[in-house]
Motif scaffolding. Sequence first.
Motif, PDB file in Angstrom:
ATOM      1  N   UNK A   1       0.844  -1.185   0.000  1.00  0.00           N
ATOM      2  CA  UNK A   1       0.000   0.000   0.000  1.00  0.00           C
ATOM      3  C   UNK A   1       0.889   1.248   0.000  1.00  0.00           C
ATOM      4  N   UNK A   2       0.545   2.202  -0.825  1.00  0.00           N
ATOM      5  CA  UNK A   2       1.312   3.444  -0.929  1.00  0.00           C
ATOM      6  C   UNK A   2       0.586   4.550  -0.192  1.00  0.00           C
ATOM      7  N   UNK A   3       1.315   5.223   0.669  1.00  0.00           N
ATOM      8  CA  UNK A   3       0.784   6.369   1.408  1.00  0.00           C
ATOM      9  C   UNK A   3       1.467   7.626   0.886  1.00  0.00           C
ATOM     10  N   UNK A   4       0.692   8.678   0.655  1.00  0.00           N
ATOM     11  CA  UNK A   4       1.258   9.965   0.253  1.00  0.00           C
ATOM     12  C   UNK A   4       1.270  10.840   1.494  1.00  0.00           C
ATOM     13  N   UNK A   5       2.445  11.364   1.828  1.00  0.00           N
ATOM     14  CA  UNK A   5       2.596  12.143   3.057  1.00  0.00           C
ATOM     15  C   UNK A   5       3.610  13.256   2.870  1.00  0.00           C
ATOM     16  N   UNK A   6       3.668  14.130   3.861  1.00  0.00           N
ATOM     17  CA  UNK A   6       4.685  15.180   3.882  1.00  0.00           C
ATOM     18  C   UNK A   6       6.056  14.549   4.110  1.00  0.00           C
ATOM     19  N   UNK A   7       7.099  15.187   3.603  1.00  0.00           N
ATOM     20  CA  UNK A   7       8.444  14.648   3.833  1.00  0.00           C
ATOM     21  C   UNK A   7       8.840  14.799   5.297  1.00  0.00           C
ATOM     22  N   UNK A   8       9.732  13.934   5.729  1.00  0.00           N
ATOM     23  CA  UNK A   8      10.224  13.992   7.103  1.00  0.00           C
ATOM     24  C   UNK A   8      11.694  13.580   7.129  1.00  0.00           C
ATOM     25  N   UNK A   9      12.372  13.925   8.206  1.00  0.00           N
ATOM     26  CA  UNK A   9      13.777  13.524   8.309  1.00  0.00           C
ATOM     27  C   UNK A   9      13.922  12.014   8.112  1.00  0.00           C
ATOM     28  N   UNK A  10      14.940  11.646   7.365  1.00  0.00           N
ATOM     29  CA  UNK A  10      15.186  10.246   7.074  1.00  0.00           C
ATOM     30  C   UNK A  10      14.727   9.818   5.692  1.00  0.00           C
TER      31      UNK A  10
END
Length: 165
Positions: free
Chosen positions: A1-10
């Motif tokens: 499953x692909x989730x679209x999210x804001x970028x985060x460290x790492x």
Amino acid sequence: MIEIRSPRPGDGTGIAVAWCDFAEFYREIAPESFQSPRRDGLDVWLEDKLLTRGEDGFVRVADHGGEAIGFVDAAFLPPHADADRQLVREVAIPRVFVNALAVQRDHWRAGAGAALMTSVEQWANERGARMVMLDTYAASPVSVPFYERRMGYHRQAIVFAKHLA
């Protein structure tokens, strides 16, 4: 499953893989126009760029099982101050320009690119944009059909280039 999210460290490691896959694909098509990016520190450089977009910038990451496998970077463009003096109508309307879309090659045609572009379009609508624009390499057997057939975009301009001695 692909989730679209804001970028985060790492996220830099996975994003760097997508960016390099993107570069290698285009380098295979046109080595005179594309190059492999320098890889040392690329993950940190990309992560820094994606995490520091301003209010008019939009960045989302495609996450698969906790790993960043792709990203989209776009910018909101308000109507041009001198739009009434311009030839092209689009400069008179609020619009969004997609600066980059890249997905790791192992995840192509699995929906990540479409989900990222859909997130851009939703953001553009929320911002009051009336158009989403982007460019891609005309000879690409992957991106041209993706944008035209899968995402419903149409060709609007042609960019010419001539290498000089």
